[in-house]
Design a protein around this motif. Sequence first.
Motif, mmCIF file in Angstrom:
data_model
loop_
_atom_site.group_PDB
_atom_site.id
_atom_site.type_symbol
_atom_site.label_atom_id
_atom_site.label_comp_id
_atom_site.label_asym_id
_atom_site.label_seq_id
_atom_site.Cartn_x
_atom_site.Cartn_y
_atom_site.Cartn_z
ATOM 1 N N GLN A 249 -12.143 0.689 -4.542
ATOM 2 C CA GLN A 249 -11.199 0.451 -5.635
ATOM 3 C C GLN A 249 -10.816 1.751 -6.335
ATOM 4 O O GLN A 249 -9.639 1.996 -6.637
ATOM 5 C CB GLN A 249 -11.787 -0.534 -6.636
ATOM 6 C CG GLN A 249 -11.888 -1.954 -6.109
ATOM 7 C CD GLN A 249 -12.545 -2.892 -7.109
ATOM 8 O OE1 GLN A 249 -12.988 -2.472 -8.181
ATOM 9 N NE2 GLN A 249 -12.625 -4.173 -6.753
ATOM 10 N N GLU A 250 -11.824 2.584 -6.596
ATOM 11 C CA GLU A 250 -11.567 3.860 -7.275
ATOM 12 C C GLU A 250 -10.661 4.761 -6.443
ATOM 13 O O GLU A 250 -9.738 5.395 -6.979
ATOM 14 C CB GLU A 250 -12.891 4.572 -7.565
ATOM 15 C CG GLU A 250 -13.726 3.903 -8.652
ATOM 16 C CD GLU A 250 -15.033 4.641 -8.885
ATOM 17 O OE1 GLU A 250 -15.302 5.622 -8.147
ATOM 18 O OE2 GLU A 250 -15.795 4.224 -9.783
ATOM 19 N N MET A 251 -10.899 4.818 -5.137
ATOM 20 C CA MET A 251 -10.100 5.695 -4.286
ATOM 21 C C MET A 251 -8.679 5.161 -4.104
ATOM 22 O O MET A 251 -7.735 5.934 -3.976
ATOM 23 C CB MET A 251 -10.778 5.875 -2.929
ATOM 24 C CG MET A 251 -12.107 6.611 -2.998
ATOM 25 S SD MET A 251 -11.982 8.212 -3.849
ATOM 26 C CE MET A 251 -11.028 9.149 -2.681
ATOM 27 N N GLU A 252 -8.500 3.852 -4.104
ATOM 28 C CA GLU A 252 -7.153 3.295 -3.999
ATOM 29 C C GLU A 252 -6.356 3.542 -5.274
ATOM 30 O O GLU A 252 -5.153 3.795 -5.226
ATOM 31 C CB GLU A 252 -7.233 1.799 -3.672
ATOM 32 C CG GLU A 252 -7.653 1.560 -2.220
ATOM 33 C CD GLU A 252 -7.752 0.091 -1.868
ATOM 34 O OE1 GLU A 252 -7.673 -0.749 -2.795
ATOM 35 O OE2 GLU A 252 -7.927 -0.215 -0.670
ATOM 36 N N LEU A 253 -7.029 3.483 -6.425
ATOM 37 C CA LEU A 253 -6.367 3.831 -7.689
ATOM 38 C C LEU A 253 -5.986 5.306 -7.694
ATOM 39 O O LEU A 253 -4.900 5.679 -8.141
ATOM 40 C CB LEU A 253 -7.290 3.523 -8.872
ATOM 41 C CG LEU A 253 -7.435 2.057 -9.264
ATOM 42 C CD1 LEU A 253 -8.515 1.894 -10.334
ATOM 43 C CD2 LEU A 253 -6.108 1.511 -9.788
ATOM 44 N N TRP A 254 -6.875 6.148 -7.178
ATOM 45 C CA TRP A 254 -6.599 7.585 -7.073
ATOM 46 C C TRP A 254 -5.379 7.839 -6.196
ATOM 47 O O TRP A 254 -4.493 8.629 -6.543
ATOM 48 C CB TRP A 254 -7.828 8.286 -6.495
ATOM 49 C CG TRP A 254 -7.539 9.621 -5.880
ATOM 50 C CD1 TRP A 254 -7.328 10.803 -6.517
ATOM 51 C CD2 TRP A 254 -7.407 9.897 -4.465
ATOM 52 N NE1 TRP A 254 -7.076 11.801 -5.596
ATOM 53 C CE2 TRP A 254 -7.119 11.280 -4.347
ATOM 54 C CE3 TRP A 254 -7.510 9.122 -3.322
ATOM 55 C CZ2 TRP A 254 -6.937 11.876 -3.105
ATOM 56 C CZ3 TRP A 254 -7.327 9.723 -2.085
ATOM 57 C CH2 TRP A 254 -7.045 11.085 -1.986
ATOM 58 N N ALA A 255 -5.313 7.129 -5.063
ATOM 59 C CA ALA A 255 -4.207 7.341 -4.121
ATOM 60 C C ALA A 255 -2.868 6.932 -4.714
ATOM 61 O O ALA A 255 -1.830 7.484 -4.348
ATOM 62 C CB ALA A 255 -4.469 6.566 -2.830
ATOM 63 N N CYS A 256 -2.862 5.963 -5.625
ATOM 64 C CA CYS A 256 -1.609 5.467 -6.215
ATOM 65 C C CYS A 256 -1.166 6.284 -7.421
ATOM 66 O O CYS A 256 -0.044 6.110 -7.915
ATOM 67 C CB CYS A 256 -1.766 4.005 -6.637
ATOM 68 S SG CYS A 256 -1.997 2.885 -5.244
ATOM 69 N N SER A 257 -2.024 7.165 -7.921
ATOM 70 C CA SER A 257 -1.702 7.933 -9.119
ATOM 71 C C SER A 257 -0.704 9.035 -8.791
ATOM 72 O O SER A 257 -0.793 9.673 -7.739
ATOM 73 C CB SER A 257 -2.968 8.567 -9.706
ATOM 74 O OG SER A 257 -3.925 7.577 -9.994
ATOM 75 N N GLU A 258 0.258 9.258 -9.694
ATOM 76 C CA GLU A 258 1.236 10.324 -9.488
ATOM 77 C C GLU A 258 0.601 11.697 -9.666
ATOM 78 O O GLU A 258 0.935 12.644 -8.969
ATOM 79 C CB GLU A 258 2.400 10.151 -10.467
ATOM 80 C CG GLU A 258 3.282 8.958 -10.127
ATOM 81 C CD GLU A 258 4.533 8.931 -10.962
ATOM 82 O OE1 GLU A 258 4.847 9.957 -11.598
ATOM 83 O OE2 GLU A 258 5.207 7.888 -10.984
ATOM 84 N N LYS A 259 -0.314 11.821 -10.623
ATOM 85 C CA LYS A 259 -1.022 13.078 -10.845
ATOM 86 C C LYS A 259 -2.489 12.876 -10.471
ATOM 87 O O LYS A 259 -3.206 12.127 -11.112
ATOM 88 C CB LYS A 259 -0.901 13.516 -12.311
ATOM 89 C CG LYS A 259 0.539 13.843 -12.716
ATOM 90 C CD LYS A 259 0.606 14.330 -14.153
ATOM 91 C CE LYS A 259 2.042 14.686 -14.537
ATOM 92 N NZ LYS A 259 2.129 15.163 -15.943
#
Length: 359
Positions: A249-259
């Motif tokens: 979950q954490e890595m998928e949120l990271w991947a979707c972040s613009e920055k």
Amino acid sequence: MKFEVEYISFFVIQVDGEENQSGKHCKHYQTLDGEDYVESELSSFLGTEFTKIAKRHAERNPKAEQVPTKIGRFAVEPGYDLESNPNYNLFARLRMAETKDAYVEHAEAIVQAYMDTSAIRGGAVFIVRAKHNQLFDEPFIFVLKCDFEQKIARITDERSLLNKVEMAINAKNMKSIMYPHMPEEGMLEPWELKIHQSSHARYFEDFLKYVEYEKSMPEMMNEQVMGFVHQYIEQVYEDNEEAREKETQEMELWACSEKRELQEKWTQEQVVEASSFLIEQKPDIEMKMKVGNMTVRALLADFGDRLHIAKLGNRYVVVMEGDGLEFDKGISPVELLHPESLEQIVDRIQQKAEEESDN
């Protein structure tokens, strides 16, 4: 590269209101054959547009997600041929039309289909069949769209000075479709067409519902990198389902972040190994990052070879190496520098970090 027009149909689309797309009207003004076209005003208006469209470069896997020129491919179910694709048939019927009346009928079908898109704007639409006689016996189909220009006036005489033009168009920001796609002179790809429109618009994607487009390089990289990430998580948290789900979950949120910030999870060797798969497919993949207010742009292949990332205390350090330094226009004092040794710079960074921590 000279195209000779066989038929050109001229339509005008009018949309009532800025946002209200319900009042849409289409009028067929005229269809000309090749001889009439050469003697008409349309000939001078369109000029070299057909050559410009044919020569306009497009990449199958563009470097950005939103690009103005794209290559589309007709989508069919496995085991079926091109004739099963409704969008292909729109163009095929125009190419095979034997009479002027049949051509007008099929041209109007394309315009009506285009009018069903959600964000259509008023303007002029040209449906053109043209041949490149030096290279091919088969004709090309061009769909050209010019939006109406706002607040256009022309100078008339010394008494009235200005005369308002109600429906002015120009070829400057013309949108276009070319079928079939011509990857190189003398080569045709009947499964593909080329579209050109402003990078943020999706008029032709909405109109051509059964045409697919290859993924951009950023999209492909994102998918492959996330594939590596999921493999890594499966290996590290093989016996801990709860930790595995949390990390995913954490890595998928990271991947979707613009920055996105440096995650500090993988070793240098793991990063180089994962990068090598991407570089093998496309050696010129770019990498961009910001260090404070500074932007670094390099090839992914440079990482670990000519570009290095390190940590000095709590500060990140990017080291780039090369055989020389070149500067752009605008002379600065930096160009007169006699460089220090790397050890001196590291000492200065450490001293600065210590002073900041004391304060």
